[in-house]
Each structure stands twice: as C-alpha cells, then as structure tokens.
Design a protein around this motif. Structure first.
Motif, short mmCIF file in Angstrom:
data_model
loop_
_atom_site.label_atom_id
_atom_site.label_comp_id
_atom_site.label_asym_id
_atom_site.label_seq_id
_atom_site.Cartn_x
_atom_site.Cartn_y
_atom_site.Cartn_z
N ALA A 1 0.82 -1.21 0.00
CA ALA A 1 0.00 0.00 0.00
C ALA A 1 0.86 1.27 0.00
CB ALA A 1 -0.94 -0.01 1.21
N LEU A 2 2.04 1.18 0.60
CA LEU A 2 2.91 2.36 0.71
C LEU A 2 3.94 2.47 -0.41
CD1 LEU A 2 3.53 2.22 4.56
CD2 LEU A 2 2.00 3.79 3.33
N ALA A 3 4.15 1.41 -1.15
CA ALA A 3 5.19 1.40 -2.18
C ALA A 3 4.84 2.37 -3.31
CB ALA A 3 5.37 0.00 -2.73
N ASN A 4 5.84 3.12 -3.74
CA ASN A 4 5.66 4.03 -4.89
C ASN A 4 5.98 3.33 -6.20
OD1 ASN A 4 4.87 6.31 -3.37
ND2 ASN A 4 7.00 6.62 -2.78
N THR A 5 6.80 2.28 -6.11
CA THR A 5 7.18 1.53 -7.30
C THR A 5 7.21 0.05 -6.95
OG1 THR A 5 9.55 1.54 -6.83
CG2 THR A 5 8.68 3.42 -8.10
N PHE B 1 8.47 -2.25 -3.34
CA PHE B 1 7.86 -3.44 -2.75
C PHE B 1 8.82 -4.62 -2.80
CE2 PHE B 1 5.50 -7.42 -3.03
CZ PHE B 1 4.85 -7.39 -1.80
N GLU B 2 9.51 -4.78 -3.91
CA GLU B 2 10.44 -5.89 -4.07
C GLU B 2 11.53 -5.84 -3.00
OE1 GLU B 2 12.64 -8.16 -7.71
OE2 GLU B 2 12.61 -5.97 -7.79
N GLN B 3 11.99 -4.65 -2.68
CA GLN B 3 13.03 -4.49 -1.65
C GLN B 3 12.52 -4.98 -0.29
OE1 GLN B 3 14.64 -0.54 -1.30
NE2 GLN B 3 15.91 -1.07 0.45
N VAL B 4 11.30 -4.58 0.05
CA VAL B 4 10.71 -5.02 1.32
C VAL B 4 10.52 -6.53 1.31
CG1 VAL B 4 8.69 -4.87 2.83
CG2 VAL B 4 9.60 -2.80 1.74
N LEU B 5 10.05 -7.06 0.20
CA LEU B 5 9.84 -8.50 0.08
C LEU B 5 11.15 -9.26 0.26
CD1 LEU B 5 7.91 -10.84 -0.54
CD2 LEU B 5 8.33 -10.45 -2.97
N GLU B 6 12.21 -8.79 -0.34
CA GLU B 6 13.53 -9.43 -0.20
C GLU B 6 14.02 -9.36 1.25
OE1 GLU B 6 16.02 -7.53 -3.11
OE2 GLU B 6 15.10 -8.63 -4.77
N GLU B 7 13.77 -8.26 1.92
CA GLU B 7 14.18 -8.12 3.32
C GLU B 7 13.42 -9.08 4.23
OE1 GLU B 7 13.56 -4.00 4.23
OE2 GLU B 7 15.23 -3.33 2.96
N THR B 8 12.16 -9.34 3.92
CA THR B 8 11.39 -10.27 4.76
C THR B 8 11.77 -11.73 4.52
OG1 THR B 8 9.56 -10.44 3.19
CG2 THR B 8 9.40 -8.72 4.88
N GLU B 9 12.36 -12.00 3.35
CA GLU B 9 12.76 -13.37 3.05
C GLU B 9 14.06 -13.74 3.74
OE1 GLU B 9 12.70 -13.10 -1.28
OE2 GLU B 9 10.98 -14.45 -1.28
#
Length: 137
Positions: free
Chosen positions: A120-124, A128-136
């Motif tokens: 919801a907060l991602a501008n691009t 989102f991909e960066q956050v997803l990679e950090e959670t993995e």
C-alpha cells in the motif's frame, strides 16, 4: 458398529452413541466424537449430527486442529490476494504477476500483513520488491 438386519441406520447409530456414552472411558466426548467421524464412512453426516452434537464434534482435538489450520490458511490466502490486488491497482498490473509465486510461498499472517502495508505504501514495484527481499532473509 455394524448394523443388524432390520434396524434402520439412525436407530442403530443412536444406540451405538448411547452405549458409548455409558462406557467407562477417560474422555467420553472424545470417544463419541471419534465414533461419529468413523461413522461418517458408513452413515450420512447430517444424520450423525442429529445424534452427536456439533459441540461434541468441535471439542475433538483433530477437528480443533483442522479448523485452526484451515482458518490460518484462509487468512494467509486472503492476505496474499490483498497484496496482489494492491500491487495490481496501484502499480503495474502485469509486472505485479512476478511476485505471485513468492507471495504464495509465504504463510505467516504477520509477515503477510506487513507486506500488505508495504504494498500500500510502495511508490514503485522496486520499493515493494526491496521489502519482500528483506522479509525473506
């Protein structure tokens, strides 16, 4: 529990449950509930539930476990769909498809809720991909 000839199935199952209720077993409701589950192999479940209360069925450890598991799976699936919907609506819908396989592998509701907020907060898509990679990690 095999039904004698000439006795209808509901009457027979009711007699079996009554006998089980009188049996000297440590956990009668677990015993009766288990009998109802096994009885479903032979008898109609609707008929069984007219004799064995739903409360008795819900007290069974296996039913409780399966219910909790199904609830958690449904919540995870809803969150996964929500993330995908947000990415599709806010960002590029075709590009959001690349995250679907990764999202489907995540079943932790807290992690998925955090990813929904990130979507919801991602501008691009890259945000989102960066956050997803950090959670993995």
């Amino acid at each position: 529990m095999e039904r004698p000839a000439g006795v209808d199935s509901e009457a027979w199952f009711r007699r079996c449950v009554q006998a089980a209720a009188r049996a000297d077993v440590p956990d009668a409701s677990e015993y009766i509930g288990s009998m109802a589950i096994l009885g479903n192999l032979v008898y109609d479940m609707k008929m069984i539930l007219t004799i064995v209360s739903k409360e008795t069925m819900y007290e069974l450890d296996i039913i409780r476990h399966l219910t909790e598991k199904a609830t958690a799976e449904a919540r995870a699936e809803t969150l996964q769909e929500g993330i995908f919907d947000v990415l599709t609506l806010r960002l590029q819908s075709d590009a959001a498809l690349r995250f679907k396989p990764t999202l489907e592998q995540i079943d932790d509701p807290q992690q998925l809720a955090a990813l929904l907020r990130a979507a919801a907060l991602a501008n691009t898509l890259e945000d989102f991909e960066q956050v997803l990679e950090e959670t993995e990690e």
